[in-house]
Design a protein around this motif. Sequence first.
Motif, PDB file in Angstrom:
ATOM      1  N   CYS A 190       0.843  -1.179   0.000  1.00 25.82           N
ATOM      2  CA  CYS A 190       0.000   0.000   0.000  1.00 25.82           C
ATOM      3  C   CYS A 190       0.888   1.242   0.000  1.00 25.82           C
ATOM      4  O   CYS A 190       1.679   1.431   0.924  1.00 25.82           O
ATOM      5  N   VAL A 191       0.768   2.060  -1.043  1.00 26.54           N
ATOM      6  CA  VAL A 191       1.554   3.298  -1.133  1.00 26.54           C
ATOM      7  C   VAL A 191       0.569   4.469  -1.114  1.00 26.54           C
ATOM      8  O   VAL A 191      -0.341   4.538  -1.938  1.00 26.54           O
ATOM      9  N   VAL A 192       0.775   5.389  -0.179  1.00 31.05           N
ATOM     10  CA  VAL A 192      -0.202   6.458   0.069  1.00 31.05           C
ATOM     11  C   VAL A 192       0.402   7.829  -0.205  1.00 31.05           C
ATOM     12  O   VAL A 192       1.495   8.146   0.263  1.00 31.05           O
ATOM     13  N   PHE A 193      -0.337   8.635  -0.952  1.00 27.05           N
ATOM     14  CA  PHE A 193       0.053  10.022  -1.211  1.00 27.05           C
ATOM     15  C   PHE A 193      -1.167  10.894  -0.882  1.00 27.05           C
ATOM     16  O   PHE A 193      -2.113  10.990  -1.661  1.00 27.05           O
ATOM     17  N   ASN A 194      -1.154  11.531   0.286  1.00 21.84           N
ATOM     18  CA  ASN A 194      -2.274  12.363   0.711  1.00 21.84           C
ATOM     19  C   ASN A 194      -2.104  13.798   0.252  1.00 21.84           C
ATOM     20  O   ASN A 194      -1.063  14.412   0.477  1.00 21.84           O
ATOM     21  N   PHE A 195      -3.120  14.318  -0.392  1.00 26.95           N
ATOM     22  CA  PHE A 195      -3.175  15.724  -0.811  1.00 26.95           C
ATOM     23  C   PHE A 195      -1.914  16.186  -1.545  1.00 26.95           C
ATOM     24  O   PHE A 195      -1.258  17.143  -1.139  1.00 26.95           O
ATOM     25  N   PRO A 196      -1.552  15.498  -2.619  1.00 29.47           N
ATOM     26  CA  PRO A 196      -0.379  15.921  -3.395  1.00 29.47           C
ATOM     27  C   PRO A 196      -0.587  17.316  -3.966  1.00 29.47           C
ATOM     28  O   PRO A 196      -1.681  17.672  -4.412  1.00 29.47           O
ATOM     29  N   HIS A 197       0.461  18.112  -3.947  1.00 33.03           N
ATOM     30  CA  HIS A 197       0.392  19.470  -4.482  1.00 33.03           C
ATOM     31  C   HIS A 197       1.819  19.982  -4.676  1.00 33.03           C
ATOM     32  O   HIS A 197       2.680  19.747  -3.843  1.00 33.03           O
TER      33      HIS A 197
END
Length: 346
Positions: A190-197
């Motif tokens: 599981c690879v998580v990227f929260n709120f990329p910006h």
Amino acid sequence: MKANSRRKQKLLARAAGAAGGKVSGAAKPGAGKKSGGSGPNKGGKSAGQKFQFYDAGDEILLVGEGDFSFAKSLLLPPHSIKPQTVTATAFDSRQELAEKYPDTGAANVEFLETFEAATDDDGASGSGDEAGYGTQDEAGADAEADAADAGASGDEAPVYASQRRAHLLFNVDATALGKVKYIRKRKFDCVVFNFPHTGSGITDQDRNILKNQQLLQGFLKAVGPALSRKGKVVVTLFEGAPYDLWNLKALAKAAGYVTIRSGAFDWAAYDGYRHRRTAGVGDTNKKAQDRAARTYVFGKTGDYREIASANANAQHLSSKRVQKELADQRKRKRPRRGDSDSDSDE
């Protein structure tokens, strides 16, 4: 007419049940979207069950972590994930992170570097030497070796003094994960990227959208080799403009991913988590916790493609079967020549 309606409902239920029995473990079409943010784990629907992006025992990689408050929340109830299964990364160096988020950054890093999982039943103590990670000096030497291999600073390498603690990495670019030896040598479930910006501050909306699309494209390309056979990619975005205009699902499809499910992001489920601006301390015009956000779960392997295809086929076949059976019923009930049609007003 009422009898026909009842028969149609029974046929729909029977067809859906038959199709569902043929697709083991397949998520129901639309599950999660109708849940209003309490979307279930593994696509099932259960009253009161929150949307959960991970499965028990997953090896989790977090990218773009900001002040590491999300990583911290995963180790606390109600999640209580084993620290040693979590690798958390930040784009900033250790020093930059502490300066950018002075109220939380250093404190969260210290927590993650010291918080340990409970001792296993086999009596493993988890100390540096017994766990096989060596002393802190040896861990630092490994860190320098990893950094040299990646051509980055020593901050990039993992910090770990115990087998029972989370692994932290700094100076990690989410679009260049393959440059990090520690990540390159492992597979994650599981690879998580929260709120990329990008945090570039571009005021022109079209250019801003393009820059963030490029960020997402780079991440989706880079994360593929880091995934296990059934690895999942999890991305959370705010809802509404301009985020909807990034077309995340279309970008994921173009990169070879299939959408498994999605659900509203529940801020209350992650104790202490604070969405931080890429540029540093401060909130946007509206506090993050008051803004609607959505989590998308993607898969890249053939297994997930088969599940998604099975879901679509089951839905299509169910509809076709119902229509066929209704047509057959109409044929059987159609009065033959000479027969009485006195009951046609049923």
